[in-house]
Design a protein around this motif. Structure first.
Motif, PDB file in Angstrom:
ATOM      1  N   LEU A  55       0.828  -1.208   0.000  1.00 58.16           N
ATOM      2  CA  LEU A  55       0.000   0.000   0.000  1.00 58.16           C
ATOM      3  C   LEU A  55       0.860   1.255   0.000  1.00 58.16           C
ATOM      4  N   ALA A  56       1.935   1.228   0.827  1.00 59.90           N
ATOM      5  CA  ALA A  56       2.844   2.388   0.862  1.00 59.90           C
ATOM      6  C   ALA A  56       3.522   2.585  -0.500  1.00 59.90           C
ATOM      7  N   ALA A  57       3.939   1.476  -1.123  1.00 65.08           N
ATOM      8  CA  ALA A  57       4.577   1.557  -2.438  1.00 65.08           C
ATOM      9  C   ALA A  57       3.590   2.069  -3.487  1.00 65.08           C
ATOM     10  N   LEU A  58       2.323   1.646  -3.399  1.00 56.87           N
ATOM     11  CA  LEU A  58       1.301   2.109  -4.327  1.00 56.87           C
ATOM     12  C   LEU A  58       1.053   3.607  -4.153  1.00 56.87           C
ATOM     13  N   LEU A  59       1.087   4.057  -2.885  1.00 55.15           N
ATOM     14  CA  LEU A  59       0.910   5.491  -2.626  1.00 55.15           C
ATOM     15  C   LEU A  59       2.059   6.286  -3.240  1.00 55.15           C
ATOM     16  N   LYS A  60       3.283   5.772  -3.145  1.00 55.07           N
ATOM     17  CA  LYS A  60       4.448   6.420  -3.763  1.00 55.07           C
ATOM     18  C   LYS A  60       4.242   6.540  -5.275  1.00 55.07           C
ATOM     19  N   HIS A  61       3.779   5.437  -5.859  1.00 52.43           N
ATOM     20  CA  HIS A  61       3.553   5.431  -7.301  1.00 52.43           C
ATOM     21  C   HIS A  61       2.494   6.468  -7.697  1.00 52.43           C
ATOM     22  N   MET A  62       1.425   6.560  -6.904  1.00 48.06           N
ATOM     23  CA  MET A  62       0.362   7.516  -7.206  1.00 48.06           C
ATOM     24  C   MET A  62       0.876   8.953  -7.149  1.00 48.06           C
ATOM     25  N   VAL A  63       1.647   9.264  -6.071  1.00 44.95           N
ATOM     26  CA  VAL A  63       2.176  10.629  -5.931  1.00 44.95           C
ATOM     27  C   VAL A  63       3.117  10.957  -7.081  1.00 44.95           C
ATOM     28  N   ASP A  64       3.998  10.019  -7.435  1.00 43.20           N
ATOM     29  CA  ASP A  64       4.939  10.246  -8.532  1.00 43.20           C
ATOM     30  C   ASP A  64       4.217  10.419  -9.864  1.00 43.20           C
ATOM     31  N   GLU A  73      -1.993   7.138 -18.066  1.00 44.88           N
ATOM     32  CA  GLU A  73      -1.378   5.822 -18.245  1.00 44.88           C
ATOM     33  C   GLU A  73      -1.706   4.865 -17.094  1.00 44.88           C
ATOM     34  N   SER A  74      -1.924   5.415 -15.881  1.00 45.40           N
ATOM     35  CA  SER A  74      -2.150   4.568 -14.699  1.00 45.40           C
ATOM     36  C   SER A  74      -3.595   4.586 -14.220  1.00 45.40           C
ATOM     37  N   ARG A  75      -4.499   5.089 -15.078  1.00 46.28           N
ATOM     38  CA  ARG A  75      -5.888   5.258 -14.650  1.00 46.28           C
ATOM     39  C   ARG A  75      -6.562   3.932 -14.298  1.00 46.28           C
ATOM     40  N   LEU A  76      -6.254   2.845 -14.994  1.00 46.07           N
ATOM     41  CA  LEU A  76      -6.814   1.526 -14.711  1.00 46.07           C
ATOM     42  C   LEU A  76      -5.921   0.719 -13.763  1.00 46.07           C
ATOM     43  N   LEU A  77      -4.608   0.950 -13.889  1.00 44.15           N
ATOM     44  CA  LEU A  77      -3.650   0.173 -13.108  1.00 44.15           C
ATOM     45  C   LEU A  77      -3.794   0.413 -11.601  1.00 44.15           C
ATOM     46  N   ILE A  78      -3.909   1.682 -11.216  1.00 41.28           N
ATOM     47  CA  ILE A  78      -3.948   2.013  -9.775  1.00 41.28           C
ATOM     48  C   ILE A  78      -5.217   1.485  -9.104  1.00 41.28           C
ATOM     49  N   PRO A  79      -6.431   1.727  -9.664  1.00 44.57           N
ATOM     50  CA  PRO A  79      -7.632   1.141  -9.024  1.00 44.57           C
ATOM     51  C   PRO A  79      -7.577  -0.382  -8.970  1.00 44.57           C
ATOM     52  N   GLY A  80      -7.063  -1.009 -10.055  1.00 46.77           N
ATOM     53  CA  GLY A  80      -6.942  -2.461 -10.070  1.00 46.77           C
ATOM     54  C   GLY A  80      -5.978  -2.953  -8.998  1.00 46.77           C
ATOM     55  N   ALA A  81      -4.878  -2.206  -8.817  1.00 49.34           N
ATOM     56  CA  ALA A  81      -3.902  -2.571  -7.793  1.00 49.34           C
ATOM     57  C   ALA A  81      -4.499  -2.459  -6.394  1.00 49.34           C
ATOM     58  N   ILE A  82      -5.319  -1.398  -6.177  1.00 47.99           N
ATOM     59  CA  ILE A  82      -5.970  -1.218  -4.867  1.00 47.99           C
ATOM     60  C   ILE A  82      -6.896  -2.399  -4.569  1.00 47.99           C
ATOM     61  N   LEU A  83      -7.719  -2.783  -5.554  1.00 48.20           N
ATOM     62  CA  LEU A  83      -8.626  -3.914  -5.360  1.00 48.20           C
ATOM     63  C   LEU A  83      -7.837  -5.209  -5.112  1.00 48.20           C
TER      64      LEU A  83
END
Length: 596
Positions: A55-64, A73-83
């Motif tokens: 989760l922390a790594a995903l948050l880093k990716h979102m901020v970056d 580019e990450s519009r589908l990747l990030i929600p899918g990763a959260i689920l």
């Protein structure tokens, strides 16, 4: 070294406390039988713990992504990763929790069965030294505390411990210098937890003792409810229970106070560490090589450490309760069982019994119950023991099945010391009817055909019931032999209970028969019928009959008068009357009191 000094050293050795870690490791040894469930549980907790740094790594990716303007580019990747993270975390939670519960309940099952197995093998002296309620508390309350120390404690230690390890690993990867600053607070937290652990364990032991007191009072009040009612003891029992419950409440509140102080202190230490960490992190020299995502992810990971560390310290109280309960359980399991040094096997004894200069003193008593008893009882004959209450009659009889080991002298059966016979063989040759009849909460059939006799045909059970003058009332019951008798036969009358016990002794058909006031609960008519049944039962059997009513033992081959643990007279009924001694005095007293 004197015997006194040696005994004092032995006592001091017994008082040396076993360490909490050693006790807990012994408790965990019971997990071996469920190692497969444990592996599945650990796997589940690993999955759960891995998702925290994810989760922390995903948050880093979102901020970056946001700071670099690559949102599309990450519009589908990030929600899918959260689920995906929360699905994996949910699977881990289920696997860890469910299979850990399997492990814990298996441990408690093994502990309870081991404790009961131990219970039935303990000597009679143990049953007389501890209240029933205290013993039940060990089997119920103490083992319940063990569940918490395994399910909750191990769950938190594994899940939150792995989470802490994962988050620290991620923080070191992100910025090892800031992570080392955070680690400086760990020894301080350790000191707080160490102090709390000692207090939790001390209070947990006090709570267990208080719970034993609660069950003691409740058990006595339930068993003696008729006496409580008729003698107006309600207020007294209510006050006793209130005091016992009050002691339990007081100890519980002290436990909660320690627990409630422990958590905020640890939280304050963590908050202080976070404040110092952020102060250093905002320094340009330290954070110059960190991206906004790195900085947010690091602070988020550090912040996420608060919850698992708090739970790790919070679970300490549950863990200490389990360790204190384990101390009590293992002390019980380590008690010496009934000693059986006998090696002589025997199928059926003849029943010749001889007491030779035999003396006995109950454990912990100052005065001997029996002093230098000498008596010979030929096989197939009847010995009647008479005397005042407390003179030692029942003690003489209870030593035959080796409920207690005597101090001096000998008791021989068929020329062999009873200590040389195997206990199971010796007792299989003895039938007993107690003064206080013991029936179990089952059917009449179960109580007549009990223990060794449980495979007996119904026809033989019926014959035994007829011989004990019990069949008539059994037939009148709705369920007959299948009638439930209730706890200790409460659904039957005193006379009916006694006849069931006599039928049990008749069915066993043992060569040695002990009758301890076997007709005391019967009315005059039933007593006559039972006496006839007993007379036929005693034929060709060695019988020891204890009786207060001398009319029931006049036909005994030998009558021994017991007084203050000694046999002061022995002989037949006519011989003792001719002596005009203690027996004649008892006989004249009883018959002069009989209504004309």
């Amino acid at each position: 070294m004197s015997d006194k000094e040696r005994s004092e050293m032995e006592v001091d050795t017994k008082k040396i406390p076993v360490s909490g870690m050693k006790t807990y490791l012994r408790l965990l040894s019971y997990v071996r039988s469920s190692w497969g469930y444990l592996i599945l549980s650990v796997f589940g907790y690993v999955l759960y713990a891995a998702m925290e740094p994810a989760l922390a790594a995903l948050l880093k990716h979102m901020v970056d992504v946001v700071s670099e303007g690559k949102i599309t580019e990450s519009r589908l990747l990030i929600p899918g990763a959260i689920l995906g993270i929360f699905i994996v975390r949910g699977i881990g939670t289920f696997l860890g929790g469910y299979f850990m519960a399997q492990v814990a309940n298996s441990v408690v099952f093994d502990l309870r069965t081991n404790m009961f197995n131990k219970l039935v093998l303990l000597p009679s002296s143990y049953y007389h030294s501890i209240p029933t309620g205290r013993l039940l508390a060990k089997l119920t309350y103490d083992t319940e505390q063990v569940i918490g120390s395994i399910t909750q404690a191990i769950r938190v230690v594994l899940r939150e411990g792995l989470t802490v390890v994962g988050l620290f690993g991620y923080m070191i990867y992100m910025n090892w210098r800031l992570t080392l600053l955070f680690l400086l607070v760990v020894p301080l937290i350790g000191l707080v937890v160490s102090y709390a652990s000692k207090r939790f364990r001390k209070l947990s032991t006090r709570i267990q003792n208080a719970m034993g007191g609660v069950t003691d009072v409740a058990s006595e009040a339930i068993k003696g409810h008729e006496v409580v009612k008729i003698f107006g003891g309600s207020e007294y029992e209510i006050e006793r229970f209130r005091q016992a419950a009050s002691e339990n409440k007081r100890s519980q509140l002290k436990m909660e106070k320690t627990k409630s102080l422990n958590v905020p202190i640890v939280q304050f230490i963590l908050a202080s560490a976070m404040a110092i960490l952020i102060w250093f992190a905002l320094s340009p020299s330290i954070s110059s090589n960190m991206t906004p995502g790195d900085f947010i992810a690091f602070i988020t990971a550090a912040g996420m450490l608060g919850k698992p560390i708090r739970q790790l310290t919070d679970v300490n109280s549950v863990l200490q309760k389990g360790i204190a309960a384990s101390h009590s359980i293992f002390e019980f399991l380590d008690m010496e069982e009934e000693v059986d040094k006998g090696a002589v096997s025997v199928d059926r004894l003849k029943g010749e019994i001889e007491w030779r200069a035999m003396s006995f003193k109950y454990p912990g008593a100052d005065k001997s119950a029996l002093n230098s008893v000498n008596l010979s009882l030929p096989a197939g004959k009847t010995l009647a023991l008479v005397g005042r209450s407390g003179s030692g009659k029942s003690t003489m009889a209870n030593l035959i099945p080796r409920f207690y080991d005597f101090d001096e002298g000998e008791i021989n059966i068929d020329g062999v010391s009873i200590n040389d016979y195997k206990l199971t063989d010796l007792r299989s040759n003895i039938a007993l009817v107690n003064q206080q009849v013991v029936l179990f909460n089952g059917t009449i059939r179960d109580n007549i055909a009990y223990g060794y006799l449980r495979e007996t045909d119904d026809a033989e059970v019926v014959e035994a019931a007829k011989a004990a003058n019990a069949w008539d009332f059994i037939q009148e019951l709705d369920q007959g032999l299948d009638t439930m008798v209730g706890e200790n036969g409460v659904l039957l009358s005193g006379g009916q209970r006694q006849r069931i016990a006599i039928a049990r002794a008749i069915l066993k058909n043992a060569p040695i028969l002990i009758l301890d006031e076997a007709t005391s609960a019967l009315d005059t008519e039933s007593e006559r019928a039972i006496q006839l049944a007993l007379d036929s039962l005693m034929e060709n059997r060695t019988t020891i009959a204890i009786a207060h009513r001398l009319s029931t033992i006049e036909n005994a081959d030998i009558i021994a008068v017991v007084d203050h643990g000694e046999i002061i007279e022995q002989g037949s009924h006519s011989e003792l009357l001719a002596m005009n001694g203690a027996y004649a005095q008892l006989h004249n007293q009883q018959f002069s009191e009989m209504p004309v």
